[in-house]
Scaffold this active site. Structure first.
Site, PDB file in Angstrom:
ATOM      1  N   GLY A 128      -0.833   0.322  -4.914  1.00 26.41           N
ATOM      2  CA  GLY A 128      -2.156  -0.214  -4.608  1.00 26.41           C
ATOM      3  C   GLY A 128      -3.202   0.441  -5.474  1.00 26.41           C
TER       4      GLY A 128
ATOM      5  CG  ASN B  11       3.158  -0.249   3.004  1.00 22.41           C
ATOM      6  OD1 ASN B  11       4.222   0.161   2.582  1.00 22.41           O
ATOM      7  ND2 ASN B  11       2.675  -1.409   2.630  1.00 22.41           N
ATOM      8  N   GLY B  12       1.716  -2.587   5.299  1.00 24.15           N
ATOM      9  CA  GLY B  12       2.344  -3.713   5.988  1.00 24.15           C
ATOM     10  C   GLY B  12       1.291  -4.686   6.475  1.00 24.15           C
TER      11      GLY B  12
ATOM     12  CE1 TYR C 210       6.764  -5.381 -10.533  1.00 21.97           C
ATOM     13  CE2 TYR C 210       5.964  -6.270  -8.473  1.00 21.97           C
ATOM     14  CZ  TYR C 210       5.715  -5.815  -9.742  1.00 21.97           C
ATOM     15  OH  TYR C 210       4.443  -5.789 -10.235  1.00 21.97           O
TER      16      TYR C 210
ATOM     17  CB  CYS D  99      -0.861   0.042   1.265  1.00 22.09           C
ATOM     18  SG  CYS D  99      -2.012  -1.338   1.387  1.00 22.09           S
TER      19      CYS D  99
END
Ligand code: SF4
Length: 484
Positions: free
Chosen positions: A38, A116-117, A265, A11
């Site tokens: 996201g 995020n996570g 990536y 995210c």
């Protein structure tokens, strides 16, 4: 042709304290730069600090940032501070109720949290919150973190103390931007698995203060003209408020474990990590790959877009020309309306178009950044052959992905990861290449030019830096459960 199958992103989070600015619009552009992290939902929460107190505003919906917001919706988000989120669902179904920022009430006002996570101790945290009679509204770990903060605030703590106690109850990966009526809290877990950086906006204000933003990646600072200051330290709490930026420590720093897949990536190539652009790192991955696994070919291609920096690096080191043999339709991109699985399986063409005149009669090596499921690589290879390539070799600028991620990246179960099931020779046959080779783990780490221990590389090694509770392991580690 379908775009290549990949690990899905995590995210994107963004936070700002800047009373003199249009914080909602700045957050919109920050999220716009983080869109690659996201694509399912987007949201912005603001607090407008007035003489009558702080007013709260929120807008979130399913879709891309540019689909969710327009000038009208942004105008309805006045404020002095904001947080924003763009979501790929890693926990909780992909529904509007799970879109972030997650909002909960507390004694001191609302809390709007962008995460995020993934936490790994969700069961434990859920049980303790339910035992305290908290009425959870969603299925996300992010809401649980917000409630854990609210619980401490309601017990009489101030924002910093409450958040610090709540963060110590969380295990796993979390980079957070949290809006409160008084300021923005930003933090990273004690290993710093997901990135989060600080940027400074423009000049000092009349009272000598600087204004700050936080964002998942530096590309979100560039788009709004902010200057990169530094990464938030693992276990650090940053408080953005009228007093500028204040730093606290809520846990002793542990060994850093930045997700190495961010480097390979996930993060944009123009984002900066460890003081250099990821483009430079990805170039070195390709150079190292050419040294380790050369190919006797006429032309080097990259799988657009993420394989291209490594392909250029490969071409430089191997002294073989680099060419564009696959053209991506830039206007297809990511769409909110995803094809159904059956459409995908039927081979819906999402536009990677081979250039026949470039490929005709050539021996080529095609470089990709990772090979996860392998479900679309063979389509690329087949298209290259149909376009006239005489030989097609594939090189991957990362090692085989053999283990799922529990820290906020949506990987498949272990039994769907092609490298966990098949040997290199079997994968060669499955995707139809003349040869296949991966970069070694040592080569990937050497290219970082950093101490290898400072990265999480568990999806390549199975060595998880934060212990995964047994029930959670069983959801994804199918082979290992069977072996046990
Ligand atoms: Fe990143 Fe892989 Fe570690 Fe997940 S397991 S945090 S994707 S390196």
């Amino acid at each position: 042709m379908d775009l290549p199958d990949k690990q899905e992103e995590a995210c994107g989070v963004f936070g700002i304290y800047a009373p003199e600015e249009d914080v909602a619009t700045i957050t919109y552009f920050g999220l716009y730069a983080l869109q690659h992290r996201g694509q399912e939902s987007a949201g912005i929460a603001t607090f407008d600090q007035t003489d009558d107190g702080s007013q709260f505003y929120l807008y979130k919906d399913m879709g891309l940032v540019s689909q969710v917001f327009n000038e009208r919706t942004l105008a309805e988000l006045p404020g002095s501070l904001a947080v924003g989120h763009t979501r790929y669902s890693t926990t909780g179904a992909s529904r509007i109720i799970n879109a972030q920022p997650a909002v909960v009430d507390s004694r001191l006002g609302k809390i709007a949290l962008a995460h995020n996570g993934n936490l790994v101790n969700v069961d434990e945290l859920r049980e303790s919150l339910l035992a305290a009679d908290v009425k959870l509204q969603t299925t996300t770990d992010s809401e649980m973190i917000a409630y854990a903060i609210a619980e401490e605030v309601n017990a009489g703590k101030d924002w910093i103390e409450a958040a610090s106690i709540a963060f110590r109850r969380c295990e796993g990966a979390f980079s957070l931007a949290i809006a409160t009526p008084d300021g923005v809290i930003a933090t990273r877990d004690t290993h710093g698995i997901r990135p989060l950086v600080i940027g400074r906006m423009g000049d000092e204000t009349a009272n000598g203060m600087s204004r700050y933003v936080v964002a998942s990646e530096t590309c979100a600072l560039d788009i709004i003209g902010a200057t990169y200051v530094r990464s938030i330290e693992p276990g650090e709490l940053v408080w953005l408020s009228e007093g500028g930026l204040t730093s606290y420590t809520w846990a002793p720093k542990q060994e850093r474990k930045l997700c190495v897949f961010e480097m390979i990536y996930f993060a944009r190539p123009d984002s900066v990590v460890n003081e250099e652009s990821l483009y430079s790192y990805r170039l070195r991955l390709g150079q190292q790959l050419a040294v380790e696994s050369p190919a006797d070919v006429d032309l080097v291609l990259g799988v657009p877009d993420s394989g291209i920096p490594a392909a250029i690096g490969f071409s430089q080191a191997a002294e073989i020309p680099y060419g564009e043999g696959l053209i991506k339709n830039r206007y297809v991109g990511r769409t909110f309306i995803q094809p159904t699985q059956s459409m995908r399986e039927a081979g819906i063409r999402m536009k990677l178009n081979p250039l026949k005149d470039v490929l005709q009669g050539k021996r080529i090596v095609i470089i990709d950044d990772s090979l996860v499921r392998g479900t679309t690589s063979y389509k690329i290879v087949r298209a290259l052959r149909e376009a006239g390539a005489k030989e097609v070799h594939m090189r991957i600028s990362s090692p085989p992905v053999t283990h799922p991620c529990f820290y906020g990246i949506d990987t498949d179960n272990q039994d769907q990861l092609i490298a966990a099931q098949k040997s290199v020779e079997e994968i060669e046959r499955k995707i139809g290449v003349d040869s296949l080779a991966y970069l070694s783990w040592e080569g990937m780490m050497k290219a970082t030019q950093q101490e290898p221990n400072t990265f999480c590389s568990a999806c390549f090694t199975g060595k998880y830096p934060i212990a995964i509770p047994e029930p959670m392991q069983q959801t994804k580690l199918r082979f290992e459960s069977i072996r046990r």
